[in-house]
Scaffold this motif. Sequence first.
Motif, PDB file in Angstrom:
ATOM      1  N   TYR A   1     -19.260  -8.436 -11.093  1.00 27.63           N
ATOM      2  CA  TYR A   1     -19.567  -8.074 -12.478  1.00 27.63           C
ATOM      3  C   TYR A   1     -19.261  -9.256 -13.389  1.00 27.63           C
ATOM      4  CZ  TYR A   1     -19.311  -5.563 -16.961  1.00 27.63           C
ATOM      5  OH  TYR A   1     -19.504  -5.143 -18.257  1.00 27.63           O
ATOM      6  N   PHE A   2     -20.210  -9.564 -14.259  1.00 29.49           N
ATOM      7  CA  PHE A   2     -20.055 -10.615 -15.259  1.00 29.49           C
ATOM      8  C   PHE A   2     -19.744  -9.948 -16.595  1.00 29.49           C
ATOM      9  CE2 PHE A   2     -21.930 -13.521 -18.446  1.00 29.49           C
ATOM     10  CZ  PHE A   2     -21.207 -14.669 -18.152  1.00 29.49           C
ATOM     11  N   ASP A   3     -18.581 -10.247 -17.171  1.00 27.61           N
ATOM     12  CA  ASP A   3     -18.137  -9.561 -18.384  1.00 27.61           C
ATOM     13  C   ASP A   3     -18.611 -10.222 -19.672  1.00 27.61           C
ATOM     14  OD1 ASP A   3     -16.563 -11.828 -18.626  1.00 27.61           O
ATOM     15  OD2 ASP A   3     -14.660 -10.798 -18.265  1.00 27.61           O
ATOM     16  N   GLY A   4     -19.531 -11.140 -19.551  1.00 24.78           N
ATOM     17  CA  GLY A   4     -20.024 -11.879 -20.702  1.00 24.78           C
ATOM     18  C   GLY A   4     -19.471 -13.279 -20.774  1.00 24.78           C
ATOM     19  N   THR A   5     -18.384 -13.508 -20.035  1.00 29.47           N
ATOM     20  CA  THR A   5     -17.752 -14.830 -20.001  1.00 29.47           C
ATOM     21  C   THR A   5     -17.608 -15.345 -18.582  1.00 29.47           C
ATOM     22  OG1 THR A   5     -16.496 -14.291 -22.001  1.00 29.47           O
ATOM     23  CG2 THR A   5     -15.731 -16.173 -20.696  1.00 29.47           C
ATOM     24  N   THR A   6     -17.098 -14.508 -17.678  1.00 31.57           N
ATOM     25  CA  THR A   6     -16.872 -14.912 -16.293  1.00 31.57           C
ATOM     26  C   THR A   6     -17.247 -13.783 -15.345  1.00 31.57           C
ATOM     27  OG1 THR A   6     -14.579 -14.120 -16.332  1.00 31.57           O
ATOM     28  CG2 THR A   6     -14.951 -16.434 -16.930  1.00 31.57           C
ATOM     29  N   TRP A   7     -17.491 -14.151 -14.084  1.00 29.00           N
ATOM     30  CA  TRP A   7     -17.622 -13.159 -13.023  1.00 29.00           C
ATOM     31  C   TRP A   7     -16.211 -12.731 -12.630  1.00 29.00           C
ATOM     32  CZ3 TRP A   7     -22.158 -11.049 -11.427  1.00 29.00           C
ATOM     33  CH2 TRP A   7     -23.325 -11.688 -11.851  1.00 29.00           C
ATOM     34  N   THR A   8     -15.982 -11.422 -12.594  1.00 31.47           N
ATOM     35  CA  THR A   8     -14.615 -10.904 -12.496  1.00 31.47           C
ATOM     36  C   THR A   8     -14.073 -10.869 -11.084  1.00 31.47           C
ATOM     37  OG1 THR A   8     -15.487  -8.636 -12.440  1.00 31.47           O
ATOM     38  CG2 THR A   8     -14.883  -9.532 -14.589  1.00 31.47           C
ATOM     39  N   GLY A   9     -14.900 -11.101 -10.063  1.00 27.66           N
ATOM     40  CA  GLY A   9     -14.429 -11.118  -8.682  1.00 27.66           C
ATOM     41  C   GLY A   9     -15.166 -10.116  -7.820  1.00 27.66           C
ATOM     42  N   ALA A  10     -15.468 -10.517  -6.591  1.00 27.80           N
ATOM     43  CA  ALA A  10     -16.298  -9.702  -5.719  1.00 27.80           C
ATOM     44  C   ALA A  10     -15.511  -8.571  -5.074  1.00 27.80           C
ATOM     45  CB  ALA A  10     -16.929 -10.565  -4.629  1.00 27.80           C
ATOM     46  N   SER A  11     -16.100  -7.383  -5.077  1.00 24.04           N
ATOM     47  CA  SER A  11     -15.657  -6.271  -4.233  1.00 24.04           C
ATOM     48  C   SER A  11     -16.595  -6.262  -3.030  1.00 24.04           C
ATOM     49  CB  SER A  11     -15.746  -4.943  -4.986  1.00 24.04           C
ATOM     50  OG  SER A  11     -14.946  -4.956  -6.145  1.00 24.04           O
ATOM     51  N   LEU A  12     -16.043  -6.405  -1.825  1.00 21.17           N
ATOM     52  CA  LEU A  12     -16.882  -6.703  -0.667  1.00 21.17           C
ATOM     53  C   LEU A  12     -17.315  -5.487   0.131  1.00 21.17           C
ATOM     54  CD1 LEU A  12     -15.163  -9.971   0.600  1.00 21.17           C
ATOM     55  CD2 LEU A  12     -17.171  -9.716  -0.869  1.00 21.17           C
ATOM     56  N   HIS A  13     -16.810  -4.287  -0.175  1.00 15.15           N
ATOM     57  CA  HIS A  13     -17.214  -3.127   0.628  1.00 15.15           C
ATOM     58  C   HIS A  13     -17.019  -1.862  -0.198  1.00 15.15           C
ATOM     59  CE1 HIS A  13     -17.983  -1.935   4.987  1.00 15.15           C
ATOM     60  NE2 HIS A  13     -18.048  -0.811   4.305  1.00 15.15           N
ATOM     61  N   LEU A  14     -17.980  -1.564  -1.066  1.00 15.32           N
ATOM     62  CA  LEU A  14     -17.880  -0.357  -1.892  1.00 15.32           C
ATOM     63  C   LEU A  14     -17.975   0.891  -1.028  1.00 15.32           C
ATOM     64  CD1 LEU A  14     -20.120  -1.140  -5.009  1.00 15.32           C
ATOM     65  CD2 LEU A  14     -17.679  -1.553  -4.703  1.00 15.32           C
TER      66      LEU A  14
END
Length: 607
Positions: free
Chosen positions: A111-124
């Motif tokens: 997820y990109f919060d408008g400034t940075t990508w917040t980090g990958a969740s690898l297995h929803l």
Amino acid sequence: MKRFILPLFAAFFVLSAAAQVRPISDGKRMLYPQLCPPSAGPEGTINNQALQPGEKPAAITVIGNTWYDTQTYNWGNLMNRIYQYSDGTIGATWMHKAASVPPDRGTAYNYFDGTTWTGASLHLGGDPNNAFPSYAPWGPNGEIVAHYQYISGEGPIKLLRRETKGTGAWQESVLNPPEGYSLVWHSMITSGPDHEYVHVLAYVYDGEYQGQTSALLYYRSPDGGVTWDINGEIIDGLGSTYFPSIASLHYSWAQPVGNTIAFTYGFDQFDGLVFKSTDNGTTWEKIVVYQSPYSPFGLPDQTTAFGCGDGTSAIALDSQGKVHVAFGRMVRVYDVITTPPGGWYFYSATDGLIYWNETMPPVDSTTVSSYTLDYLVAGGYLVGKVIPDTTIEIPTGQPNYGVGLTSGPQFGLDGSDNLYLVWSALSPRNFSGDFYFRHLYINASLDGGATWTGIKDLTNDFYFTYSECVFPALAPLVEDKIHVVFQEDFTPGTGSGEENFIDHIDFPKELFVGTPAPAGTPGFIVSQCQPNPARENTRILINLDSPADVKITISNSLGQNLKIIDLGSTGSGATPVTVNLSGLSVGIYCLTVHAGGEKIARKVVVE
């Protein structure tokens, strides 16, 4: 595998190899035909081996990785994987697998919060062996992901949603298959004022269903997948009287416009179709885009080579609900004499990306043509091809993904109905020493598909010299930038066993089409050009809130100013202006009004 710089002599060898004389971009001489290989099964067995990390430049953002070396199967469409929201945030998904050999695919998310990508969740979701995620907005400020969990004879589609995008717990709903079957290779969109309706196309697997070896079912939910008011419908035109078997992943949704929804189907050796609904999926109209000379019923013993589609397609709806379609070109032949006997063969060196909209007549095999691109060019259908237009020799065994040299299209539209089309294609400039790499390309239309600005390489950068850039996913709603996520690794084709990276790149749209990003000010308004297209003159109305110095510039698609009209000090209120276009050649121009340090751009077509 780390990035590296070749010595100069090696680079010279690469360039020399690319200069071999064998025409492929016009299709006059094709390589040997290859028997269409079977698609992988839904359990997704794939060859994965050791980690080989790559080094990434700062110019792009790596939002994740995977050792699952494909994001869709051969000659298949990529479902919706990325969405840009009006507040500038972005959600993206992809298929992830760790480096270990046993298959344990899962849906990854960032997820990109408008400034940075917040980090990958690898297995929803946590279930084993999930695959093929679709992503869409849901509710006033939420998001939803759909993926399937393959279990023979009972595998469902899981829907994960949350009310606030980017944060909070995911709620799960289950779309169960018909009894004794599984649902796989689905595609999902959402519609409605608050994206409350969920639409799913799902493929029935594990046995014959209602007279078809496999079938495509349509589902609609008004509440995020908790209940379904249309449950497993076979849309008229896709049932057993039309197709003895549905082709997997040969369908693709458009981004909905109001109550109008639409999807493509086919674009392979048989017809290429659009199914369009203006009442949110209650009733459907069937539109023929490409008409094949052959039917899936009663094939001849042998066919001559003929032009058709490669199975990949994209579709978009403009603000008026008009359908726009792009699909990969292919040359195929059906032959029962070869060994093994019977089967469809395709020519992997086929080139060309085809465009169509509802104002154009259907495309037939003669127009697509078995050998040349001339008919497509003459009809205004050709929007993509291998560039530069050159002659190269394709190495035997060049990975082809079961498609042609230009394939996997994805559409985006902005608020002015400008079209942006991204795809993956062979790059003659980029050679590994064994095979050519694929890069991402873009073309754009500022007039509803009537003309196109020209092909550009999105990954024409030193850092992508030895990169295989494939499976692009384009954010369907374009604001000031074009957002693309794609898979990158350093070995052409699939099954390399190395780590693949999921990259995000964004580009200001004016970089490609020569029009400034939307700009405006509460201080003044500029009308659209009338007439448009125009020949000698066009008119605009400039309405100023307060007096200002005003000038008008006319620029071409390269951003070069060709005319400057200085209106000087202009009073408040409405001022009609006639703009003289004489001296400008036929084409698309940007007319920009500058007032009080602000500017507003309008496009004008000179005919």
